[in-house]
Design an enzyme around this catalytic site. Sequence first.
Site, short mmCIF file in Angstrom:
data_model
loop_
_atom_site.label_atom_id
_atom_site.label_comp_id
_atom_site.label_asym_id
_atom_site.label_seq_id
_atom_site.Cartn_x
_atom_site.Cartn_y
_atom_site.Cartn_z
N GLY A 46 0.84 -1.19 0.00
CA GLY A 46 0.00 0.00 0.00
C GLY A 46 0.87 1.24 0.00
O GLY A 46 2.06 1.18 0.33
N GLN A 51 3.19 9.90 1.38
CA GLN A 51 4.48 9.19 1.50
C GLN A 51 5.42 9.55 0.35
O GLN A 51 6.62 9.30 0.45
CB GLN A 51 4.27 7.67 1.55
N CYS A 114 5.76 -0.32 7.58
CA CYS A 114 5.46 0.89 6.82
C CYS A 114 6.68 1.31 6.04
O CYS A 114 7.79 1.33 6.58
CB CYS A 114 5.02 2.01 7.76
N LEU A 115 6.49 1.64 4.76
CA LEU A 115 7.62 2.06 3.93
C LEU A 115 8.26 3.33 4.45
O LEU A 115 9.42 3.61 4.14
CB LEU A 115 7.15 2.23 2.48
N HIS A 156 -4.58 1.45 7.72
CA HIS A 156 -3.20 1.92 7.83
C HIS A 156 -2.98 3.10 6.86
O HIS A 156 -2.42 4.13 7.23
CB HIS A 156 -2.25 0.75 7.51
N GLU A 157 -3.45 2.93 5.62
CA GLU A 157 -3.27 3.99 4.61
C GLU A 157 -4.08 5.23 4.96
O GLU A 157 -3.62 6.36 4.77
CB GLU A 157 -3.67 3.49 3.22
N HIS A 160 -2.41 7.53 7.29
CA HIS A 160 -1.44 8.42 6.65
C HIS A 160 -2.11 9.73 6.22
O HIS A 160 -1.48 10.80 6.27
CB HIS A 160 -0.82 7.77 5.41
O1 GNR Z 1 3.91 -2.67 2.70
C1 GNR Z 1 3.20 -2.52 3.69
N1 GNR Z 1 2.84 -3.59 4.42
C2 GNR Z 1 1.85 -3.55 5.42
C3 GNR Z 1 1.74 -4.66 6.26
C4 GNR Z 1 0.77 -4.68 7.25
C5 GNR Z 1 -0.08 -3.61 7.40
C6 GNR Z 1 0.04 -2.50 6.58
C7 GNR Z 1 1.00 -2.47 5.59
S1 GNR Z 1 1.11 -1.10 4.54
C8 GNR Z 1 2.79 -1.15 4.09
C9 GNR Z 1 3.11 -0.10 3.03
C10 GNR Z 1 2.91 1.27 3.62
O2 GNR Z 1 3.70 1.83 4.32
N2 GNR Z 1 1.78 1.86 3.36
O3 GNR Z 1 1.51 3.07 3.90
NI NI Z 2 2.57 3.12 5.76
#
Ligand code: GNR
Ligand code: NI
Length: 189
Positions: A46, A51, A114-115, A156-157, A160
Site C-alpha cells: 500500500g 508518502q 510501513c515504507l 493503515h493507509e 497516513h
Molecule cells: O507494505 C506494507 N505492508 C503492510 C503490512 C501490514 C499492514 C500494513 C501495511 S502497509 C505497508 C506499506 C505502507 O507503508 N503503506 O503506507
Molecule cells: Ni505506511
Amino acid sequence: MAIREILEVPDSRLKTVSKPVEAFDDELKTLVADMFETMYDAPGIGLAAIQVGVPLRVLVIDLQPEDEDAEPELCHSHGGHEHYHQPTRKEPLVFINPEILDPSEEHSVYQEGCLSVPEIYAEVERPARIRARWQDIDGNTHEEDMDGLLATCLQHEMDHLEGILFIDHLSRLKRNMALKKLEKLRKAA
Ligand code: GNR
Ligand code: NI
C-alpha cells in the site's frame, strides 16, 4: 511514469493532514501511476500520496504485488514431487477521498510495517471489518465491506491521510524503542 522518493520518519511532512481531491485530471492519473510504480518497486502492499510528498487523499493498495508476466515457479516440495506455482496476479486498487463507515466492534491484530518506517514491524489492533466508501480515478463513488488484510491495510493507509503512522498506535515506550532501532539500523548501513 516515475518512481518517486518515499519520505521516511522523522520527516515532518508525514504529519500533514491531506486535502480532498477535487480535480480528477491527468495530473491525478500521473500521480496514481507513479504511486503504483513506487509501491511495486519498494516493494509494499500500500502507499499513501503523502508518502511521496503529495498532501492529497489518494491511496493505492495491491495485496498481491506479484509480476503479471512472471514465469511459473518450480517448487520442490515435501514428498519429493516437483510442481509449478502460478504467481498470483497483480490486483491494483485505487482509493480517492476514502471514508470508513461503521467499523466492527471486533478488533484484529496484524503485524504491520510501513515504507516510511523501514524495517520496523509491530502488532497493531484495529477494527476487523469496515465498510469503505471512496472515489475511483474518474470520480465515481464506490462502497464495499472489507475484512482481513485489506481492511487493515486500508485503515493503515487512511491513517497516513491524517498524518498518523502505525507506530503512533504503540505505547510511547514501544514507539521510542522502534525509532531507536531504526536510528541504529541507519547508522550501521
Ligand atoms: O507494505 C506494507 N505492508 C503492510 C503490512 C501490514 C499492514 C500494513 C501495511 S502497509 C505497508 C506499506 C505502507 O507503508 N503503506 O503506507
Ligand atoms: Ni505506511
